[in-house]
Write a protein that holds these residues in place. Structure first.
Motif, mmCIF file in Angstrom:
data_model
loop_
_atom_site.group_PDB
_atom_site.id
_atom_site.type_symbol
_atom_site.label_atom_id
_atom_site.label_comp_id
_atom_site.label_asym_id
_atom_site.label_seq_id
_atom_site.Cartn_x
_atom_site.Cartn_y
_atom_site.Cartn_z
ATOM 1 N N ALA A 22 1.030 -1.067 -0.015
ATOM 2 C CA ALA A 22 0.010 -0.099 -0.128
ATOM 3 C C ALA A 22 1.031 1.183 0.174
ATOM 4 N N GLN A 23 1.867 1.160 0.837
ATOM 5 C CA GLN A 23 2.708 2.402 0.997
ATOM 6 C C GLN A 23 3.518 2.461 -0.386
ATOM 7 N N SER A 24 3.894 1.397 -0.565
ATOM 8 C CA SER A 24 5.020 1.411 -1.763
ATOM 9 C C SER A 24 4.390 1.997 -2.930
ATOM 10 N N MET A 25 2.964 1.775 -3.297
ATOM 11 C CA MET A 25 2.185 2.304 -4.122
ATOM 12 C C MET A 25 1.707 3.380 -4.324
ATOM 13 N N PHE A 26 1.108 3.576 -2.876
ATOM 14 C CA PHE A 26 0.276 4.847 -2.809
ATOM 15 C C PHE A 26 1.058 6.381 -2.979
ATOM 16 N N SER A 27 2.411 6.451 -2.534
ATOM 17 C CA SER A 27 3.163 7.521 -2.605
ATOM 18 C C SER A 27 3.428 7.960 -4.304
ATOM 19 N N PRO A 28 3.778 7.109 -4.939
ATOM 20 C CA PRO A 28 4.232 7.420 -6.384
ATOM 21 C C PRO A 28 2.946 7.583 -7.243
ATOM 22 N N VAL A 29 1.740 6.846 -6.735
ATOM 23 C CA VAL A 29 0.558 6.989 -7.609
ATOM 24 C C VAL A 29 -0.117 8.372 -7.290
ATOM 25 N N LEU A 30 -0.010 8.706 -5.770
ATOM 26 C CA LEU A 30 -0.356 10.009 -5.545
ATOM 27 C C LEU A 30 0.292 11.195 -6.312
ATOM 28 N N SER A 31 1.578 11.098 -6.138
ATOM 29 C CA SER A 31 2.375 12.046 -6.588
ATOM 30 C C SER A 31 2.128 12.396 -8.186
ATOM 31 N N GLY A 62 7.992 11.680 -18.929
ATOM 32 C CA GLY A 62 8.854 12.214 -17.716
ATOM 33 C C GLY A 62 8.535 11.891 -16.579
ATOM 34 N N LEU A 63 7.363 11.707 -16.271
ATOM 35 C CA LEU A 63 6.766 11.465 -14.924
ATOM 36 C C LEU A 63 7.048 9.983 -14.695
ATOM 37 N N VAL A 64 6.848 8.941 -15.892
ATOM 38 C CA VAL A 64 7.213 7.650 -15.495
ATOM 39 C C VAL A 64 8.759 7.586 -15.108
ATOM 40 N N MET A 65 9.714 8.256 -15.822
ATOM 41 C CA MET A 65 11.060 8.279 -15.569
ATOM 42 C C MET A 65 11.410 8.890 -14.111
ATOM 43 N N LEU A 66 10.625 9.851 -13.979
ATOM 44 C CA LEU A 66 11.133 10.410 -12.445
ATOM 45 C C LEU A 66 10.791 9.479 -11.342
ATOM 46 N N ALA A 67 9.506 8.603 -11.388
ATOM 47 C CA ALA A 67 9.303 7.781 -10.654
ATOM 48 C C ALA A 67 10.242 6.477 -10.726
ATOM 49 N N VAL A 68 10.844 6.194 -11.847
ATOM 50 C CA VAL A 68 11.815 5.039 -12.041
ATOM 51 C C VAL A 68 13.348 5.356 -11.099
ATOM 52 N N LEU A 69 13.416 6.651 -11.461
ATOM 53 C CA LEU A 69 14.540 7.140 -10.903
ATOM 54 C C LEU A 69 14.699 7.063 -9.378
ATOM 55 N N GLN A 70 13.592 7.695 -8.886
ATOM 56 C CA GLN A 70 13.571 7.882 -7.575
ATOM 57 C C GLN A 70 13.223 6.622 -6.706
ATOM 58 N N GLN A 71 12.208 5.733 -7.170
ATOM 59 C CA GLN A 71 11.970 4.453 -6.748
ATOM 60 C C GLN A 71 13.379 3.668 -6.702
ATOM 61 N N SER A 72 14.002 3.617 -7.905
ATOM 62 C CA SER A 72 15.068 2.698 -8.075
ATOM 63 C C SER A 72 16.385 3.053 -6.835
ATOM 64 N N VAL A 117 6.361 -0.133 -10.085
ATOM 65 C CA VAL A 117 5.788 1.098 -9.906
ATOM 66 C C VAL A 117 5.434 1.708 -11.171
ATOM 67 N N ALA A 118 6.337 1.657 -12.030
ATOM 68 C CA ALA A 118 6.334 2.420 -13.467
ATOM 69 C C ALA A 118 5.149 2.002 -14.247
ATOM 70 N N ALA A 119 4.992 0.763 -14.013
ATOM 71 C CA ALA A 119 3.682 0.042 -14.795
ATOM 72 C C ALA A 119 2.358 0.536 -14.122
ATOM 73 N N VAL A 120 2.505 0.633 -12.903
ATOM 74 C CA VAL A 120 1.167 1.224 -12.300
ATOM 75 C C VAL A 120 1.052 2.601 -12.625
#
Lengths: 253, 337
Positions: A22-31, A62-72, A117-120
């Motif tokens: 839930a936490q893992s997904m919620f924050s990237p999806v929310l942002s 760009g948004l997907v890349m942003l998330a992938v960078l931060q998450q990775s 996360v990128a897929a979501v």
């Protein structure tokens, strides 16, 4: 190769991810949703299109890349920092495994998480804009390469960090600015003269440009240059990690 | 009650009963750990180990006894791969810990001094993880037996954070045994643990002893070494002062006291005994005689004969061996002088 050990590390890392799904997904999806509301709807409605692409759709790669960078970075950094912090790293050192296996386990898991996360996020984006991916295989390749290389970077940060502040500082101080200046929300061509040259030194520009090209056939730099840049970055990270493990830097007395 | 822990080697061969028999027969000639000229100097110049050489026989329990900062943990860390030694050769089961690290390490289980566990993981998951990390195929039946033997089975689905300190230590042991190692290192297994838990840990070690696993434990509690070990290595300031069978060590340095409890108060020590080294208790009902166990004639017979001659009646006799604590202190003193 101790495949069983790699699997054990990978599974245990993924288990932690799913335990806090839930936490893992919620924050990237929310942002992502917030970015869409602010940039896509509020500001985007005043921008007709960028290079012939609706602004809302333009910012998706760009948004997907942003998330992938931060998450990775944060997944991998946390993944190896946490055993250091709790002391459980003793087990990694005393086990019959080598550093390559440790890296495959941790970095593989961190990269997998950020790909999920990128897929979501991509799925979330389809609720806001129409997206067609022109070169799906290229898109996937860029995602995987980015996830891997930034997970490696995260791993290095995790080993380097001596406390939680240091763990946060690179993502906060370096990665976020690089992403914003890397053309996540605009095309580099829109920048005034001198800045067009400055951003060429930003590695993230090449990632976002290449990834965006695989969506819309539009790029700030040629796609092959993007591919070379990301491969180079991957290679540098591997070299640094090789050195760390050879010398035992920050790991072993 | 018979120990329930069934221990199998990595090959899956049951060695429960054999191990017990071997142990009883003290058939422990095979060397499993060999350390030669081990040195460790830390980057700040501190010399933690100085030319340490040590052999450990298969199936024995060796206690590394020494005060805090003596180098016990560094020694264990060097064998287990946590510390890179400055020089020296260490072999485990005949495999060099550097040249053949995989084979050497797969024979070793380590329980470090500090409890270090992933607190949100369950007992079951964390023990299974350790087994996998050591490259062993999943074997749920073995892990079940292991957890049962450590009284952890009913906690298997609990998260680590919900366990008591004693249980956490057991989980650490379960993790260390998850890959069926031949050698188990217990670094200060009872440091900071209350009396009941310490007894509990001794029982666990006693059970393990019966499985035939070689155990090297460090402690600064002499009582603990005395309780658990077959052999004791005394280590101080990075040097091994001596390694000896526990009994021999106790005997070598051991003084013994015999207490003679009298039926009536002894107002006057018999004249023949006045010269000898006897102590009369304040209530005048106990005579204490201290003697060296190693001396040819302890003088007990003549003491008792003399008392009988003087019509002093003895109600009870007990003897007391000096503890390792006293042995240890006299040893350290001896080295100083």
């Amino acid at each position: 190769m101790n495949k069983t050990a790699i699997k054990a590390i990978y599974r245990s890392e993924m288990k932690r991810f799913f335990r806090t799904i839930a936490q893992s997904m919620f924050s990237p999806v929310l942002s992502t949703v917030l970015y869409f509301v602010v940039f896509g709807a509020a500001i985007g409605s005043r921008i007709e299109s960028v290079e012939g692409i609706a602004y809302g759709a333009f910012i998706v790669p760009g948004l997907v890349m942003l998330a992938v960078l931060q998450q990775s970075i944060s997944n991998a950094a946390f993944g190896i920092y946490f055993p250091k912090f709790t002391g459980t790293i003793y087990e990694l050192f005393s086990a019959p495994i080598n550093f390559v296996e440790i890296i495959i386990g941790y970095v593989g898991a961190a990269a997998t998480k950020s790909l999920i996360v990128a897929a979501v996020i991509l799925i979330t984006a389809t609720f806001f804009v129409d997206i067609k991916i022109a070169h799906p295989l290229w898109a996937f390749a860029f995602l995987v390469l980015t996830a891997l290389s930034f997970s490696l970077l995260g791993f290095i940060i995790g080993i380097w960090a001596k406390n939680f502040e240091q763990l946060q500082i690179i993502p906060m101080l370096v990665v976020t600015p690089l992403v914003f200046l890397g053309g996540a929300f605009y095309s580099a061509n829109m920048l005034p003269g001198i800045w067009q040259i400055v951003v060429k030194f930003n590695p993230v520009l090449y990632l976002i440009s290449g990834f965006r090209w695989s969506f819309f056939n539009v790029a700030d730099v040629p796609v092959m240059i993007s591919l070379i840049a990301i491969s180079l970055f991957l290679f540098i990270c591997i070299a640094i990690i090789g050195w760390i493990f050879k010398t035992g830097w920050r790991l072993r007395e | 009650m018979r120990a329930v822990l069934i221990y199998t080697t990595a090959e899956g061969q049951n060695m429960g009963d054999n191990a017990i028999n071997n142990h009883v027969e003290k058939n422990m000639s095979q060397t499993i750990i060999s350390i030669q000229g081990l040195d460790k100097t830390y980057s700040n110049g501190f010399s933690a180990l100085k030319d340490v050489s040590l052999e450990v026989a298969e199936g024995e329990i060796l206690a590394l006894l020494g005060p805090n900062g003596a180098g016990k943990t560094t020694l264990i860390g060097s064998i287990c791969g946590l510390v890179s030694p400055s020089s020296g050769v260490v072999e485990v089961g005949g495999f060099d810990i550097h040249k053949n690290a995989r084979k050497a390490r797969s024979m070793i289980g380590l329980v470090p001094q500090e409890i270090a566990l992933e607190i949100f993981s369950t007992v079951w998951d964390t023990v299974r993880f350790s087994r996998g990390l050591f490259g062993c195929k999943a074997d749920d039946a073995y892990i079940e037996t292991l957890l049962k033997s450590l009284s952890l089975w009913d906690k298997k689905d609990n998260t680590i954070v919900s366990l008591s300190g004693g249980m956490k230590r057991r989980v650490m042991i379960a993790k260390a045994l998850s890959h069926q190692p031949k050698v188990l290192f217990l670094d200060e297994p009872t440091a900071g643990v209350d009396v009941a838990l310490r007894k509990d840990m001794w029982e666990v070690v006693d059970k393990l002893r019966k499985t035939g696993v070689t155990i090297i434990l460090t402690t600064h509690y002499i009582e603990e070494a005395e309780e658990m070990a077959d052999r004791i290595a005394v280590i101080r300031k990075g040097e091994i002062l001596l390694v000896e069978e526990k009994e021999a060590l106790l005997q070598r340095f051991g003084q013994k006291q015999v207490h003679l409890h009298l039926t009536a108060e002894l107002t006057q020590m018999p004249s023949a005994l006045e010269e000898s080294d006897l102590e009369l208790s304040a209530d005048k009902k106990t005579i204490t005689y201290t003697y060296d166990v190693m001396s040819k004639r302890t003088g007990i017979t003549s003491l008792i004969a003399e008392l009988a001659k003087n019509n002093v009646h003895i109600r009870d006799i007990d003897t007391r061996k000096s503890s390792l604590e006293e042995v240890f202190l006299s040893l350290v003193e001896e080295q100083k002088s």
